[in-house]
Design a protein around this motif. Structure first.
Motif, short mmCIF file in Angstrom:
data_model
loop_
_atom_site.label_atom_id
_atom_site.label_comp_id
_atom_site.label_asym_id
_atom_site.label_seq_id
_atom_site.Cartn_x
_atom_site.Cartn_y
_atom_site.Cartn_z
N THR A 268 2.45 1.83 -3.45
CA THR A 268 1.08 2.24 -4.36
C THR A 268 1.03 3.66 -4.00
O THR A 268 0.92 4.50 -4.96
N LYS B 249 3.80 5.70 -5.62
CA LYS B 249 3.71 5.73 -6.81
C LYS B 249 2.78 7.03 -7.44
O LYS B 249 3.02 7.67 -8.17
N ASN B 250 1.61 7.09 -6.62
CA ASN B 250 0.48 7.71 -7.17
C ASN B 250 0.72 9.13 -6.74
O ASN B 250 0.48 10.06 -7.36
N THR C 21 0.95 -1.21 -0.04
CA THR C 21 0.06 -0.06 -0.05
C THR C 21 0.92 1.31 -0.04
O THR C 21 0.68 2.31 -0.61
#
Length: 197
Positions: A165, A168-169, A162
């Protein structure tokens, strides 16, 4: 674009100039940064239009009357952190340090001179919008404070995948490629206190 602050870098070292220009544009995205290899180039381009001069030590020494007169706008670029190698009446910035330290020094200078955006035109609307979710802001804050993914996962009670992620976002949403750029964004938007980086 009218209303944008103009910053001049005057230094014969092309590589140093290009690196500093990139960092300044990250620290002050609304600023226009012009670069000059010599004092003559600066003088031929309306020197009075600049809000700040970032200048190599030798150019300041060779043109001391001009820079003394513009002392408040002048930041001398030095290669040493040694207090004896600085010119006492000028602000100085050591450029011979790791990127994270240089970013922090630029942010400190910016906050000292323009705390709360003082003397700066407003940020464009697009840059004022809240782009990140609250969780992404928490993750970004921990990233720029130097925590690794596992530590972030533990602090926020979320899985490692998580965190990856979110990371990256965050980078994609902000269009950033480095932690230095992220650090500048986080401090400039008040998400992280500069003393925590």
């Amino acid at each position: 674009m009218e209303g944008r602050p103009h910053i001049a870098i005057i230094d014969p070292n092309t590589l140093a100039v290009l690196g500093l220009k990139q960092l300044l544009q990250n620290v002050m995205p609304i600023a226009t940064v012009d670069t000059f290899g010599t004092m003559a180039e600066l003088m031929a381009n309306k020197p009075e239009q600049y809000m700040h001069y970032f200048v190599s030590m030798n150019i300041v020494l060779e043109n001391r009357p001009f820079f003394t007169e513009n002392r408040r706008k002048t930041i001398v670029l030095t290669l040493s952190l040694n207090e004896n190698s600085k010119l006492s009446e000028f602000h100085s910035l050591c450029i011979n340090v790791p990127e994270s330290e240089l970013v922090r020094a630029l942010l400190m200078l910016q906050q000292m001179g323009h705390s709360g955006g003082r003397n700066m035109p407003p940020m464009p609307k697009i840059l004022q919008q809240k782009i990140l979710s609250d969780r992404e802001i928490e993750v970004m804050s921990l990233i720029v404070q130097g925590f690794i993914n596992k530590e972030i996962a533990d602090k926020l009670n979320i899985g490692l995948a998580t965190v990856v992620t979110h990371r990256k976002n965050i980078m994609e949403k902000l269009g950033m490629k480095s932690v230095s750029a992220l650090t500048i964004y986080a401090v400039m938007h008040g998400y992280v206190d500069i003393n925590k980086i």
